[in-house]
Design a protein around this motif. Structure first.
Motif, PDB file in Angstrom:
ATOM      1  N   LEU A   1       0.925  -0.903   0.005  1.00  0.00           N
ATOM      2  CA  LEU A   1       0.066  -0.145   0.017  1.00  0.00           C
ATOM      3  C   LEU A   1       0.778   1.231   0.019  1.00  0.00           C
ATOM      4  CD1 LEU A   1      -2.449  -1.386   2.806  1.00  0.00           C
ATOM      5  CD2 LEU A   1      -2.766  -1.230   0.176  1.00  0.00           C
ATOM      6  N   VAL A   2       0.510   2.169  -0.791  1.00  0.00           N
ATOM      7  CA  VAL A   2       1.536   3.493  -1.032  1.00  0.00           C
ATOM      8  C   VAL A   2       0.660   4.715  -1.222  1.00  0.00           C
ATOM      9  CG1 VAL A   2       3.178   4.535  -2.396  1.00  0.00           C
ATOM     10  CG2 VAL A   2       3.238   2.152  -2.337  1.00  0.00           C
ATOM     11  N   GLU A   3       0.915   5.489   0.143  1.00  0.00           N
ATOM     12  CA  GLU A   3       0.054   6.625   0.199  1.00  0.00           C
ATOM     13  C   GLU A   3       0.645   7.569  -0.515  1.00  0.00           C
ATOM     14  OE1 GLU A   3      -0.731   4.684   4.444  1.00  0.00           O
ATOM     15  OE2 GLU A   3       1.306   5.065   3.292  1.00  0.00           O
ATOM     16  N   SER A   4      -0.083   8.799  -0.610  1.00  0.00           N
ATOM     17  CA  SER A   4       0.433   9.856  -1.231  1.00  0.00           C
ATOM     18  C   SER A   4      -0.684  11.255  -0.825  1.00  0.00           C
ATOM     19  CB  SER A   4       0.826  10.004  -2.624  1.00  0.00           C
ATOM     20  OG  SER A   4      -0.328   9.658  -3.457  1.00  0.00           O
ATOM     21  N   GLY A   5      -0.034  12.217  -0.973  1.00  0.00           N
ATOM     22  CA  GLY A   5      -1.068  13.327  -1.037  1.00  0.00           C
ATOM     23  C   GLY A   5      -1.060  14.122   0.454  1.00  0.00           C
ATOM     24  N   GLY A   6      -0.277  13.794   1.256  1.00  0.00           N
ATOM     25  CA  GLY A   6      -0.020  14.539   2.524  1.00  0.00           C
ATOM     26  C   GLY A   6       0.393  15.687   2.593  1.00  0.00           C
ATOM     27  N   GLY A   7       0.397  16.931   3.326  1.00  0.00           N
ATOM     28  CA  GLY A   7       1.233  18.102   3.531  1.00  0.00           C
ATOM     29  C   GLY A   7       0.851  18.879   4.467  1.00  0.00           C
ATOM     30  N   LEU A   8       1.099  20.149   4.150  1.00  0.00           N
ATOM     31  CA  LEU A   8       0.899  21.280   5.308  1.00  0.00           C
ATOM     32  C   LEU A   8      -0.293  22.059   4.602  1.00  0.00           C
ATOM     33  CD1 LEU A   8       1.442  22.900   7.866  1.00  0.00           C
ATOM     34  CD2 LEU A   8       3.088  23.980   6.375  1.00  0.00           C
ATOM     35  N   VAL A   9      -1.398  22.407   5.566  1.00  0.00           N
ATOM     36  CA  VAL A   9      -2.308  23.197   4.795  1.00  0.00           C
ATOM     37  C   VAL A   9      -3.088  23.924   6.004  1.00  0.00           C
ATOM     38  CG1 VAL A   9      -4.068  21.239   5.386  1.00  0.00           C
ATOM     39  CG2 VAL A   9      -4.494  22.964   3.691  1.00  0.00           C
ATOM     40  N   GLN A  10      -3.574  25.144   5.725  1.00  0.00           N
ATOM     41  CA  GLN A  10      -4.153  25.902   6.704  1.00  0.00           C
ATOM     42  C   GLN A  10      -5.485  25.412   7.034  1.00  0.00           C
ATOM     43  OE1 GLN A  10      -4.020  29.937   5.201  1.00  0.00           O
ATOM     44  NE2 GLN A  10      -2.093  30.515   6.149  1.00  0.00           N
ATOM     45  N   ALA A  11      -5.982  25.812   8.260  1.00  0.00           N
ATOM     46  CA  ALA A  11      -7.381  25.391   8.729  1.00  0.00           C
ATOM     47  C   ALA A  11      -8.506  25.874   7.884  1.00  0.00           C
ATOM     48  CB  ALA A  11      -7.484  26.112  10.025  1.00  0.00           C
ATOM     49  N   GLY A  12      -9.222  25.022   7.500  1.00  0.00           N
ATOM     50  CA  GLY A  12     -10.196  25.439   6.637  1.00  0.00           C
ATOM     51  C   GLY A  12      -9.964  25.015   5.117  1.00  0.00           C
ATOM     52  N   GLY A  13      -8.484  24.408   4.726  1.00  0.00           N
ATOM     53  CA  GLY A  13      -8.408  23.868   3.379  1.00  0.00           C
ATOM     54  C   GLY A  13      -8.610  22.469   3.521  1.00  0.00           C
ATOM     55  N   SER A  14      -8.238  22.091   2.230  1.00  0.00           N
ATOM     56  CA  SER A  14      -8.585  20.721   1.760  1.00  0.00           C
ATOM     57  C   SER A  14      -7.386  20.050   1.349  1.00  0.00           C
ATOM     58  CB  SER A  14      -9.462  20.809   0.634  1.00  0.00           C
ATOM     59  OG  SER A  14     -10.696  21.428   0.960  1.00  0.00           O
ATOM     60  N   LEU A  15      -7.410  18.602   1.455  1.00  0.00           N
ATOM     61  CA  LEU A  15      -6.142  17.681   0.867  1.00  0.00           C
ATOM     62  C   LEU A  15      -6.969  16.553   0.374  1.00  0.00           C
ATOM     63  CD1 LEU A  15      -3.309  18.022   3.602  1.00  0.00           C
ATOM     64  CD2 LEU A  15      -3.155  18.826   1.151  1.00  0.00           C
ATOM     65  N   ARG A  16      -6.371  16.011  -0.601  1.00  0.00           N
ATOM     66  CA  ARG A  16      -6.839  14.578  -0.916  1.00  0.00           C
ATOM     67  C   ARG A  16      -5.977  13.448  -0.669  1.00  0.00           C
ATOM     68  NH1 ARG A  16      -8.756  12.572  -6.798  1.00  0.00           N
ATOM     69  NH2 ARG A  16     -10.167  11.169  -6.580  1.00  0.00           N
ATOM     70  N   LEU A  17      -5.925  12.609   0.106  1.00  0.00           N
ATOM     71  CA  LEU A  17      -4.813  11.322   0.074  1.00  0.00           C
ATOM     72  C   LEU A  17      -5.388  10.293  -0.873  1.00  0.00           C
ATOM     73  CD1 LEU A  17      -4.660  11.194   3.963  1.00  0.00           C
ATOM     74  CD2 LEU A  17      -3.516  12.524   2.347  1.00  0.00           C
ATOM     75  N   SER A  18      -4.373   9.643  -1.337  1.00  0.00           N
ATOM     76  CA  SER A  18      -4.451   8.610  -2.262  1.00  0.00           C
ATOM     77  C   SER A  18      -3.685   7.343  -1.583  1.00  0.00           C
ATOM     78  CB  SER A  18      -3.738   8.752  -3.734  1.00  0.00           C
ATOM     79  OG  SER A  18      -4.694   9.922  -4.358  1.00  0.00           O
ATOM     80  N   CYS A  19      -4.224   6.208  -2.013  1.00  0.00           N
ATOM     81  CA  CYS A  19      -3.795   4.851  -1.722  1.00  0.00           C
ATOM     82  C   CYS A  19      -3.799   3.978  -2.736  1.00  0.00           C
ATOM     83  CB  CYS A  19      -4.149   4.464  -0.206  1.00  0.00           C
ATOM     84  SG  CYS A  19      -3.561   2.672   0.186  1.00  0.00           S
ATOM     85  N   ALA A  20      -2.436   3.620  -3.175  1.00  0.00           N
ATOM     86  CA  ALA A  20      -2.511   2.473  -4.470  1.00  0.00           C
ATOM     87  C   ALA A  20      -2.154   1.261  -3.831  1.00  0.00           C
ATOM     88  CB  ALA A  20      -1.409   3.041  -5.426  1.00  0.00           C
ATOM     89  N   ALA A  21      -2.987   0.241  -4.027  1.00  0.00           N
ATOM     90  CA  ALA A  21      -2.835  -1.066  -3.441  1.00  0.00           C
ATOM     91  C   ALA A  21      -2.172  -2.130  -4.596  1.00  0.00           C
ATOM     92  CB  ALA A  21      -3.935  -1.633  -3.009  1.00  0.00           C
ATOM     93  N   SER A  22      -1.423  -2.949  -4.212  1.00  0.00           N
ATOM     94  CA  SER A  22      -0.951  -4.041  -5.094  1.00  0.00           C
ATOM     95  C   SER A  22      -0.744  -5.233  -4.279  1.00  0.00           C
ATOM     96  CB  SER A  22       0.311  -3.692  -5.928  1.00  0.00           C
ATOM     97  OG  SER A  22       1.365  -3.462  -4.953  1.00  0.00           O
ATOM     98  N   GLY A  23      -0.808  -6.215  -4.978  1.00  0.00           N
ATOM     99  CA  GLY A  23      -0.524  -7.879  -4.501  1.00  0.00           C
ATOM    100  C   GLY A  23      -1.686  -8.285  -3.694  1.00  0.00           C
ATOM    101  N   SER A  24      -3.014  -7.795  -3.872  1.00  0.00           N
ATOM    102  CA  SER A  24      -4.081  -8.466  -3.348  1.00  0.00           C
ATOM    103  C   SER A  24      -5.249  -8.407  -4.344  1.00  0.00           C
ATOM    104  CB  SER A  24      -4.384  -7.714  -2.036  1.00  0.00           C
ATOM    105  OG  SER A  24      -5.163  -6.452  -2.512  1.00  0.00           O
ATOM    106  N   ILE A  25      -6.275  -9.124  -4.046  1.00  0.00           N
ATOM    107  CA  ILE A  25      -7.567  -9.012  -4.828  1.00  0.00           C
ATOM    108  C   ILE A  25      -8.419  -7.772  -4.031  1.00  0.00           C
ATOM    109  CG2 ILE A  25      -9.624 -10.219  -5.572  1.00  0.00           C
ATOM    110  CD1 ILE A  25      -8.288 -12.654  -4.866  1.00  0.00           C
TER     111      ILE A  25
END
Length: 120
Positions: free
Chosen positions: A4-28
């Motif tokens: 499982l490989v995550e991405s999309g984190g970071g620093l943001v001000q209150a009220g802002g938005s972020l989108r995290l992604s998780c790419a999976a492999s090796g499973s059904i």
């Protein structure tokens, strides 16, 4: 081997938005429930949001109405859209995949985590 490989984190001000992604492999991927957890400094890891193979979702009370979990089984990917972020959302966010094996019960797999920091 499940990965499982995550991405999309970071620093943001209150009220802002972020989108995290998780790419999976090796499973059904399409048959396994997926989740996002977070761990703040000095606190236990907690469930933020989860989604079943069929798309049923559940959320921690603290994020309801602000976060949305979704998945695309064709892309083996799960996302966490985070809106109206608050400083208390700060932490390391982990992607989780739970795999059930007949006669062996379930096993949790985790990504490496991605840091989310919300400044006030």
């Amino acid at each position: 081997q499940v990965q499982l490989v995550e991405s999309g984190g970071g620093l943001v001000q209150a009220g802002g938005s972020l989108r995290l992604s998780c790419a999976a492999s090796g499973s059904i991927f399409s048959i396994n429930p997926m989740g996002w957890y977070r761990q703040a400094p000095g606190k236990q890891r907690e469930l933020v949001a989860a989604i079943t193979s069929g798309g049923t979702t559940n959320y921690a009370d603290s994020v309801k109405g602000r976060f949305t979990i979704s998945r695309d089984n064709a892309k083996n990917t799960v996302w966490l859209q985070m809106n109206s972020l608050k400083p208390e959302d700060t932490g390391v966010y982990y992607c989780n995949e739970r795999i059930f094996r007949i006669g062996l019960g379930s096993t949790d797999y985790w990504g490496q985590g991605t840091q989310v920091t919300v400044s006030s």
